[in-house]
Every structure is written in C-alpha cells, then in structure tokens.
Design a protein around this motif. Structure first.
Motif, PDB file in Angstrom:
ATOM      1  N   HIS A  48      60.922  41.252  63.553  1.00 30.25           N
ATOM      2  CA  HIS A  48      59.504  41.543  63.751  1.00 30.25           C
ATOM      3  C   HIS A  48      58.643  40.869  62.688  1.00 30.25           C
ATOM      4  O   HIS A  48      57.524  40.439  62.978  1.00 30.25           O
ATOM      5  CB  HIS A  48      59.280  43.055  63.739  1.00 30.25           C
ATOM      6  CG  HIS A  48      59.853  43.745  64.934  1.00 30.25           C
ATOM      7  ND1 HIS A  48      61.052  44.404  64.909  1.00 30.25           N
ATOM      8  CD2 HIS A  48      59.402  43.851  66.217  1.00 30.25           C
ATOM      9  CE1 HIS A  48      61.320  44.908  66.095  1.00 30.25           C
ATOM     10  NE2 HIS A  48      60.340  44.588  66.913  1.00 30.25           N
ATOM     11  N   ARG A  49      59.163  40.744  61.468  1.00 27.33           N
ATOM     12  CA  ARG A  49      58.424  39.978  60.461  1.00 27.33           C
ATOM     13  C   ARG A  49      58.343  38.519  60.885  1.00 27.33           C
ATOM     14  O   ARG A  49      57.302  37.873  60.718  1.00 27.33           O
ATOM     15  CB  ARG A  49      59.114  40.086  59.091  1.00 27.33           C
ATOM     16  CG  ARG A  49      59.107  41.483  58.504  1.00 27.33           C
ATOM     17  CD  ARG A  49      59.408  41.458  57.007  1.00 27.33           C
ATOM     18  NE  ARG A  49      60.627  40.758  56.681  1.00 27.33           N
ATOM     19  CZ  ARG A  49      61.829  41.316  56.630  1.00 27.33           C
ATOM     20  NH1 ARG A  49      61.972  42.612  56.896  1.00 27.33           N
ATOM     21  NH2 ARG A  49      62.904  40.611  56.314  1.00 27.33           N
ATOM     22  N   THR A  61      41.957  41.166  57.964  1.00 28.51           N
ATOM     23  CA  THR A  61      41.977  41.872  59.248  1.00 28.51           C
ATOM     24  C   THR A  61      43.134  41.425  60.116  1.00 28.51           C
ATOM     25  O   THR A  61      43.847  42.244  60.702  1.00 28.51           O
ATOM     26  CB  THR A  61      40.651  41.618  59.989  1.00 28.51           C
ATOM     27  OG1 THR A  61      39.577  42.026  59.149  1.00 28.51           O
ATOM     28  CG2 THR A  61      40.612  42.398  61.296  1.00 28.51           C
ATOM     29  N   GLU A  62      43.360  40.083  60.192  1.00 30.82           N
ATOM     30  CA  GLU A  62      44.432  39.581  61.041  1.00 30.82           C
ATOM     31  C   GLU A  62      45.797  40.003  60.529  1.00 30.82           C
ATOM     32  O   GLU A  62      46.672  40.400  61.297  1.00 30.82           O
ATOM     33  CB  GLU A  62      44.354  38.056  61.130  1.00 30.82           C
ATOM     34  CG  GLU A  62      43.128  37.564  61.885  1.00 30.82           C
ATOM     35  CD  GLU A  62      43.155  36.064  62.069  1.00 30.82           C
ATOM     36  OE1 GLU A  62      44.172  35.456  61.682  1.00 30.82           O
ATOM     37  OE2 GLU A  62      42.187  35.511  62.593  1.00 30.82           O
ATOM     38  N   VAL A  63      45.986  39.934  59.215  1.00 32.06           N
ATOM     39  CA  VAL A  63      47.277  40.321  58.651  1.00 32.06           C
ATOM     40  C   VAL A  63      47.523  41.799  58.855  1.00 32.06           C
ATOM     41  O   VAL A  63      48.635  42.230  59.172  1.00 32.06           O
ATOM     42  CB  VAL A  63      47.342  39.947  57.156  1.00 32.06           C
ATOM     43  CG1 VAL A  63      48.586  40.542  56.500  1.00 32.06           C
ATOM     44  CG2 VAL A  63      47.334  38.444  56.988  1.00 32.06           C
ATOM     45  N   GLY A  64      46.451  42.593  58.691  1.00 34.14           N
ATOM     46  CA  GLY A  64      46.610  44.028  58.930  1.00 34.14           C
ATOM     47  C   GLY A  64      47.008  44.316  60.359  1.00 34.14           C
ATOM     48  O   GLY A  64      47.860  45.176  60.627  1.00 34.14           O
ATOM     49  N   GLN A  65      46.402  43.585  61.297  1.00 30.81           N
ATOM     50  CA  GLN A  65      46.757  43.774  62.703  1.00 30.81           C
ATOM     51  C   GLN A  65      48.196  43.347  62.964  1.00 30.81           C
ATOM     52  O   GLN A  65      48.926  44.004  63.710  1.00 30.81           O
ATOM     53  CB  GLN A  65      45.799  42.966  63.596  1.00 30.81           C
ATOM     54  CG  GLN A  65      46.024  43.159  65.089  1.00 30.81           C
ATOM     55  CD  GLN A  65      45.796  44.591  65.510  1.00 30.81           C
ATOM     56  OE1 GLN A  65      44.858  45.249  65.044  1.00 30.81           O
ATOM     57  NE2 GLN A  65      46.647  45.103  66.381  1.00 30.81           N
ATOM     58  N   ARG A  66      48.623  42.235  62.330  1.00 26.65           N
ATOM     59  CA  ARG A  66      50.003  41.799  62.498  1.00 26.65           C
ATOM     60  C   ARG A  66      50.982  42.825  61.934  1.00 26.65           C
ATOM     61  O   ARG A  66      52.037  43.092  62.534  1.00 26.65           O
ATOM     62  CB  ARG A  66      50.216  40.450  61.801  1.00 26.65           C
ATOM     63  CG  ARG A  66      49.469  39.292  62.459  1.00 26.65           C
ATOM     64  CD  ARG A  66      49.597  38.051  61.607  1.00 26.65           C
ATOM     65  NE  ARG A  66      48.737  36.977  62.100  1.00 26.65           N
ATOM     66  CZ  ARG A  66      48.464  35.874  61.411  1.00 26.65           C
ATOM     67  NH1 ARG A  66      48.984  35.708  60.209  1.00 26.65           N
ATOM     68  NH2 ARG A  66      47.682  34.948  61.916  1.00 26.65           N
ATOM     69  N   LEU A  67      50.628  43.417  60.797  1.00 25.37           N
ATOM     70  CA  LEU A  67      51.487  44.455  60.223  1.00 25.37           C
ATOM     71  C   LEU A  67      51.580  45.659  61.148  1.00 25.37           C
ATOM     72  O   LEU A  67      52.649  46.233  61.358  1.00 25.37           O
ATOM     73  CB  LEU A  67      50.956  44.874  58.850  1.00 25.37           C
ATOM     74  CG  LEU A  67      51.137  43.852  57.714  1.00 25.37           C
ATOM     75  CD1 LEU A  67      50.419  44.332  56.470  1.00 25.37           C
ATOM     76  CD2 LEU A  67      52.603  43.641  57.419  1.00 25.37           C
ATOM     77  N   GLN A  88      52.522  39.555  51.700  1.00 27.97           N
ATOM     78  CA  GLN A  88      52.392  40.082  53.055  1.00 27.97           C
ATOM     79  C   GLN A  88      53.763  40.370  53.662  1.00 27.97           C
ATOM     80  O   GLN A  88      53.954  41.390  54.331  1.00 27.97           O
ATOM     81  CB  GLN A  88      51.627  39.086  53.919  1.00 27.97           C
ATOM     82  CG  GLN A  88      50.214  38.820  53.427  1.00 27.97           C
ATOM     83  CD  GLN A  88      49.539  37.704  54.177  1.00 27.97           C
ATOM     84  OE1 GLN A  88      50.055  37.229  55.186  1.00 27.97           O
ATOM     85  NE2 GLN A  88      48.387  37.261  53.702  1.00 27.97           N
ATOM     86  N   LEU A  89      54.720  39.476  53.421  1.00 28.66           N
ATOM     87  CA  LEU A  89      56.070  39.714  53.931  1.00 28.66           C
ATOM     88  C   LEU A  89      56.704  40.926  53.250  1.00 28.66           C
ATOM     89  O   LEU A  89      57.408  41.714  53.904  1.00 28.66           O
ATOM     90  CB  LEU A  89      56.932  38.468  53.711  1.00 28.66           C
ATOM     91  CG  LEU A  89      56.471  37.198  54.429  1.00 28.66           C
ATOM     92  CD1 LEU A  89      57.347  36.005  54.034  1.00 28.66           C
ATOM     93  CD2 LEU A  89      56.516  37.386  55.943  1.00 28.66           C
ATOM     94  N   ASN A  90      56.451  41.102  51.959  1.00 21.45           N
ATOM     95  CA  ASN A  90      56.986  42.263  51.254  1.00 21.45           C
ATOM     96  C   ASN A  90      56.363  43.559  51.756  1.00 21.45           C
ATOM     97  O   ASN A  90      57.038  44.592  51.863  1.00 21.45           O
ATOM     98  CB  ASN A  90      56.756  42.108  49.745  1.00 21.45           C
ATOM     99  CG  ASN A  90      57.607  41.005  49.145  1.00 21.45           C
ATOM    100  OD1 ASN A  90      58.686  40.697  49.646  1.00 21.45           O
ATOM    101  ND2 ASN A  90      57.124  40.396  48.067  1.00 21.45           N
ATOM    102  N   GLN A  91      55.069  43.533  52.059  1.00 21.61           N
ATOM    103  CA  GLN A  91      54.413  44.718  52.616  1.00 21.61           C
ATOM    104  C   GLN A  91      55.054  45.123  53.939  1.00 21.61           C
ATOM    105  O   GLN A  91      55.324  46.304  54.172  1.00 21.61           O
ATOM    106  CB  GLN A  91      52.921  44.446  52.812  1.00 21.61           C
ATOM    107  CG  GLN A  91      52.123  44.302  51.529  1.00 21.61           C
ATOM    108  CD  GLN A  91      50.679  43.932  51.793  1.00 21.61           C
ATOM    109  OE1 GLN A  91      50.181  44.101  52.907  1.00 21.61           O
ATOM    110  NE2 GLN A  91      50.007  43.402  50.785  1.00 21.61           N
ATOM    111  N   ALA A  92      55.294  44.145  54.785  1.00 15.08           N
ATOM    112  CA  ALA A  92      55.922  44.441  56.071  1.00 15.08           C
ATOM    113  C   ALA A  92      57.335  44.981  55.875  1.00 15.08           C
ATOM    114  O   ALA A  92      57.756  45.912  56.577  1.00 15.08           O
ATOM    115  CB  ALA A  92      55.944  43.198  56.948  1.00 15.08           C
TER     116      ALA A  92
END
Length: 281
Positions: free
Chosen positions: A162-163, A265-271, A149-153
């Motif tokens: 922001h990460r 869903t939550e991670v997508g929203q955070r991204l 998830q951190l790499n995606q961001a």
C-alpha cells in the motif's frame, strides 16, 4: 483535383511507381517491427529495472559491488555486444549447449534463422545492454523519495504494497515517464542488434526502420526514396513526441502545485487511502 492527381500518377516513371509500392509494403512493415521492438524491449527493461531498483533500495552487504556489476553491460560498445550475442545464438553456441545440458537432449534452436524467433533474439540484446540504464534512473528516483512520508505511513500500519501503490508510485510518476520516453526514443533508432545479428534477416523478419533506411541508402543507393521515407518517419515521430511530452508537462504542473502548498493535502489523502486499504485487508 482527383483527375489531376490521377494523371500525375499515370505519368510517373515505372521506377517511381515501384518505389511507391515498396513504400506501402516494406516501409510500413519495418515501422511495425520497430514499434513492436520498442514496446517489447522498453516494457521488459522497465519491469526488470524497477524490480532491481526495489531490491537495491535497502542497504545490504556488497550492494555497491553488485550495483557496479549490473551497470557493466551499459558500458559495453553496442558493436561488441552484438558480436557477443551473435556467437551465443549460434546453433552450436553456448546457449543451445547449455539448454542441451539442462534438458538432457540435443537442442538445436535456430535463434538467428527462424523468422518467429529472430526478433526476440535482437530484443534480448537490447534488454541485456540497456536494462541497467532503466535500473539506474529508477533507483535514483526511489532514493530521492521523502523518507518522512514513507515512515509516517509505515508507523500508521500501511503495508509495503500500500505504501508502494499510494505513495511511491504517484511520486515516481515523473521519473517513470522520463525513463520510458528516453528509452523509447533510443530503442526506436535501434540498428546495431538487428544488423549485427542477421543484417535484418532472415528476409525482412528483423528489418527495423533504421536497417530499412540503411539498405535503401548504402546497398540500393536510392537516395531520393530514402529521403522521402526518412521525412515520413520524422513526421510520425514528431506527432508521437507531442503526445509523449504531455504527461511530463502534467507531472511538472502537479509538482509545482505540490511545491506551493498542495503537497500536504495530497500526501495526507494518500496516507488515508493507504490506511483505509490496509484496514479493509
């Protein structure tokens, strides 16, 4: 009912009335000093521990050796650390000598005799010894974060800030709460630093509730009074513990929701939030 209570108070012996007066003054003063000690020590330990954990998150040469070095204070016996800082904080001790060498004139700060400074001296001892524990807990939480998830961001252009704000902090919330609660419980019981440095003095300037109860039992031998005060402390701490556990339960519920499918869903929203914030910059 009021007359019954009033008649009971009038019938109390003088020594019990004195105990009631002391419970209203010295007891609450010790509770306030303990709460202040806890808030200041835990706050500084959290900031220092979190900062060190972020610095040690990436691999670099000598990381293992430096990690061991930062963990050493936690392995020192509290009585030994108290004696060490007792010598450091003397008027002619290493601290004043070092400040004198840096400033170019003689420094004679009364670290242990000034009522306005003595609490900070005791807090410094606790910070030095237990910041490594906060550092270790937070570093473990940071290392356990999902890298994908951190790499995606990072790939999508989100900056480190922001990460950190939209991904790392929300995922670290349970770890942070546990670290803060554990340290608050331990610091609230602090006895070694205030007693070894000044025995709660000068006067009662560094008398925490543990030192206060120790004086009542060991020095003044007021067993009944100390028992009553300890029960009051137990009631206060119990109510505080109820409110302290609620954030952990909420964090556990959020974690369970993520495990059953809400994570994507939550991670997508955070991204999306991180990318939107980066675009505004």
């Amino acid at each position: 009912m009021f007359l019954i209570l009033l008649s009971g108070l009038v019938a109390l012996p003088e020594d019990q009335l004195n105990q009631a007066r002391i419970l209203g003054a010295g007891f609450w003063h010790a509770m306030w000093l303990t709460a202040w000690f806890t808030g200041a020590a835990v706050g500084v330990e959290f900031l220092l521990g979190f900062g060190l954990a972020l610095l040690f998150l990436k691999e670099f040469r000598g990381r293992g050796l430096l990690t061991l070095f930062f963990l050493l204070p936690m392995m020192v016996v509290p009585a030994v650390s108290g004696f060490i800082f007792f010598m450091i904080f003397q008027v002619d001790g290493p601290l004043n000598l070092g400040l004198s060498a840096i400033l170019g004139h003689t420094v004679t700060i009364q670290w242990l005799d000034d009522p306005g400074i003595v609490m900070w001296s005791a807090i410094t001892v606790d910070i030095w010894q237990w910041t490594p524990l906060m550092f270790l807990i937070l570093l473990s939480g940071l290392v356990a974060l999902p890298e994908d998830q951190l790499n995606q961001a990072r790939i999508l252009g989100a900056s480190f800030w922001h990460r950190f704000r939209y991904l790392m902090l929300p995922m670290l919330k349970p770890i942070i709460l546990i670290a803060l609660i554990i340290r608050s419980i331990e610091v609230f019981k602090v006895f070694d630093a205030p007693y070894l440095l000044t025995q709660g003095g000068p006067g009662d300037a560094s008398t925490t509730i543990s030192v206060y109860l120790y004086r009542a039992v060991i020095i003044d031998t007021r067993w009944g009074f100390a028992s009553a005060a300890a029960i009051i402390v137990l009631i206060i701490v119990s109510f505080a513990g109820i409110f302290a556990v609620r954030p952990i339960e909420q964090a556990q519920e959020e974690t369970l929701e993520e495990l059953v499918g809400a994570e994507t869903t939550e991670v997508g929203q955070r991204l999306e939030d991180a990318i939107a914030a980066e675009a505004r910059v």
